[in-house]
Scaffold this motif. Structure first.
Motif, PDB file in Angstrom:
ATOM      1  N   GLU A 115      16.274  12.712  -1.378  1.00 54.90           N
ATOM      2  CA  GLU A 115      15.733  12.046  -0.193  1.00 54.90           C
ATOM      3  C   GLU A 115      16.254  10.618  -0.080  1.00 54.90           C
ATOM      4  O   GLU A 115      16.551  10.146   1.022  1.00 54.90           O
ATOM      5  CB  GLU A 115      14.201  12.056  -0.207  1.00 54.90           C
ATOM      6  CG  GLU A 115      13.621  11.591   1.107  1.00 54.90           C
ATOM      7  CD  GLU A 115      12.165  11.972   1.295  1.00 54.90           C
ATOM      8  OE1 GLU A 115      11.695  11.839   2.442  1.00 54.90           O
ATOM      9  OE2 GLU A 115      11.505  12.400   0.331  1.00 54.90           O
ATOM     10  N   LEU A 118      19.617  10.865   1.512  1.00 57.80           N
ATOM     11  CA  LEU A 118      19.524  11.152   2.944  1.00 57.80           C
ATOM     12  C   LEU A 118      19.162   9.899   3.735  1.00 57.80           C
ATOM     13  O   LEU A 118      19.676   9.684   4.831  1.00 57.80           O
ATOM     14  CB  LEU A 118      18.495  12.258   3.205  1.00 57.80           C
ATOM     15  CG  LEU A 118      18.850  13.643   2.662  1.00 57.80           C
ATOM     16  CD1 LEU A 118      17.710  14.616   2.909  1.00 57.80           C
ATOM     17  CD2 LEU A 118      20.148  14.155   3.243  1.00 57.80           C
ATOM     18  N   TYR A 125      16.294  13.692   9.499  1.00 59.87           N
ATOM     19  CA  TYR A 125      15.863  14.876   8.752  1.00 59.87           C
ATOM     20  C   TYR A 125      14.350  14.979   8.749  1.00 59.87           C
ATOM     21  O   TYR A 125      13.647  14.016   9.051  1.00 59.87           O
ATOM     22  CB  TYR A 125      16.392  14.834   7.314  1.00 59.87           C
ATOM     23  CG  TYR A 125      15.745  13.774   6.456  1.00 59.87           C
ATOM     24  CD1 TYR A 125      14.604  14.056   5.702  1.00 59.87           C
ATOM     25  CD2 TYR A 125      16.261  12.483   6.405  1.00 59.87           C
ATOM     26  CE1 TYR A 125      14.003  13.076   4.927  1.00 59.87           C
ATOM     27  CE2 TYR A 125      15.667  11.508   5.637  1.00 59.87           C
ATOM     28  CZ  TYR A 125      14.540  11.807   4.889  1.00 59.87           C
ATOM     29  OH  TYR A 125      13.944  10.843   4.124  1.00 59.87           O
ATOM     30  N   GLN A 126      13.892  16.165   8.413  1.00 52.80           N
ATOM     31  CA  GLN A 126      12.467  16.422   8.228  1.00 52.80           C
ATOM     32  C   GLN A 126      12.274  16.913   6.803  1.00 52.80           C
ATOM     33  O   GLN A 126      13.027  17.758   6.324  1.00 52.80           O
ATOM     34  CB  GLN A 126      11.969  17.502   9.192  1.00 52.80           C
ATOM     35  CG  GLN A 126      12.085  17.139  10.644  1.00 52.80           C
ATOM     36  CD  GLN A 126      11.747  18.321  11.539  1.00 52.80           C
ATOM     37  OE1 GLN A 126      11.265  19.354  11.105  1.00 52.80           O
ATOM     38  NE2 GLN A 126      12.025  18.158  12.814  1.00 52.80           N
ATOM     39  N   ALA A 127      11.258  16.384   6.149  1.00 53.14           N
ATOM     40  CA  ALA A 127      10.946  16.811   4.783  1.00 53.14           C
ATOM     41  C   ALA A 127       9.856  17.871   4.831  1.00 53.14           C
ATOM     42  O   ALA A 127       8.980  17.838   5.689  1.00 53.14           O
ATOM     43  CB  ALA A 127      10.502  15.622   3.951  1.00 53.14           C
ATOM     44  N   ARG A 142      12.163  20.636   0.452  1.00 52.51           N
ATOM     45  CA  ARG A 142      13.079  21.160   1.469  1.00 52.51           C
ATOM     46  C   ARG A 142      13.303  20.078   2.515  1.00 52.51           C
ATOM     47  O   ARG A 142      12.367  19.399   2.937  1.00 52.51           O
ATOM     48  CB  ARG A 142      12.448  22.386   2.122  1.00 52.51           C
ATOM     49  CG  ARG A 142      13.291  23.037   3.168  1.00 52.51           C
ATOM     50  CD  ARG A 142      12.544  24.211   3.738  1.00 52.51           C
ATOM     51  NE  ARG A 142      13.440  25.094   4.460  1.00 52.51           N
ATOM     52  CZ  ARG A 142      13.056  26.202   5.024  1.00 52.51           C
ATOM     53  NH1 ARG A 142      11.802  26.586   4.950  1.00 52.51           N
ATOM     54  NH2 ARG A 142      13.926  26.940   5.681  1.00 52.51           N
ATOM     55  N   PHE A 143      14.548  19.939   2.932  1.00 53.61           N
ATOM     56  CA  PHE A 143      14.911  18.963   3.950  1.00 53.61           C
ATOM     57  C   PHE A 143      15.728  19.669   5.021  1.00 53.61           C
ATOM     58  O   PHE A 143      16.667  20.396   4.710  1.00 53.61           O
ATOM     59  CB  PHE A 143      15.726  17.813   3.353  1.00 53.61           C
ATOM     60  CG  PHE A 143      15.021  17.107   2.232  1.00 53.61           C
ATOM     61  CD1 PHE A 143      14.084  16.126   2.509  1.00 53.61           C
ATOM     62  CD2 PHE A 143      15.263  17.435   0.907  1.00 53.61           C
ATOM     63  CE1 PHE A 143      13.408  15.478   1.493  1.00 53.61           C
ATOM     64  CE2 PHE A 143      14.600  16.798  -0.115  1.00 53.61           C
ATOM     65  CZ  PHE A 143      13.662  15.815   0.171  1.00 53.61           C
ATOM     66  N   ILE A 145      18.136  18.802   8.012  1.00 53.98           N
ATOM     67  CA  ILE A 145      18.916  17.741   8.633  1.00 53.98           C
ATOM     68  C   ILE A 145      19.256  18.168  10.053  1.00 53.98           C
ATOM     69  O   ILE A 145      19.736  19.275  10.291  1.00 53.98           O
ATOM     70  CB  ILE A 145      20.208  17.457   7.841  1.00 53.98           C
ATOM     71  CG1 ILE A 145      19.850  17.001   6.425  1.00 53.98           C
ATOM     72  CG2 ILE A 145      21.066  16.422   8.559  1.00 53.98           C
ATOM     73  CD1 ILE A 145      21.052  16.864   5.501  1.00 53.98           C
TER      74      ILE A 145
END
Length: 188
Positions: A115, A118, A125-127, A142-143, A145
């Motif tokens: 993270e 990133l 992105y979303q985590a 999980r990410f 992008i």
């Protein structure tokens, strides 16, 4: 009936792309008036039917899309090289359509560093988290992008899990590959 369901599901996957294999085969079975029990094809049969459909109806578009997705995967794998990235899924096996994600598995004992990277490379992105079907108590970072070319789905595993994961599919093809193998796929 299995073959008919497989081909109907493959058509849905190729044209829509928003379904997963399980949803596509259940929807195809309903449309064909077949009960779900005993007539559903396995994922390998769906994948074979999808390859046939793409070869007949979408050959040029599939080839161009796959080249773009694999090149994008290489770019991200290079940036994520410290985390032993592996390409998996439809971009690896050649069935990626216009709505496909690029699935990368990362293996590291320093999961938070993913993270941090990133954030440093400044990509949106979303985590989130991923629970595996074989071990629902196990949670992996999980990410997702948001790249304009395709969503990049990163799942982070401890480095020690790489050895215990299956290496090949039922048909003997690799389940995941490292950067040199992805580069070789682009060359062919």
């Amino acid at each position: 009936m299995r073959r008919r369901i497989a081909h109907a599901a493959a058509r849905m996957l190729a044209e829509d792309g928003s379904l997963d294999y399980g949803s596509a085969k259940r929807k195809a079975a309903r449309q064909l008036g077949a009960p779900d029990s005993g007539n559903l094809p396995d994922n390998q049969q769906i994948e074979e039917a999808l390859r046939s459909y793409q070869a007949l109806y979408q050959a040029d578009a599939t080839r161009a899309q796959l080249a773009l997705l694999r090149q994008t995967a290489i770019e991200y794998m290079e940036q994520l090289a410290d985390f032993d990235p592996h390409l998996t899924g439809s971009v690896l096996n050649g069935t990626a359509g216009p709505h496909a994600d690029i699935n990368l598995q990362l293996f590291t004992d320093h999961q938070k560093d993913v993270e941090f990277l990133l954030m440093r490379i400044n990509v949106p992105y979303q985590a989130g988290e991923l629970r595996t079907a074989d071990n629902p108590g196990r949670i992996h970072p999980r990410f997702i992008i948001d790249d304009p070319r395709a969503s990049i789905d990163l799942v982070v595993y401890p480095a020690s899990e790489l050895r215990s994961m299956k290496r090949t599919q039922a048909d003997g093809s690799p389940r995941r590959v490292r950067l040199p193998q992805v580069r070789a796929l682009v060359q062919t």
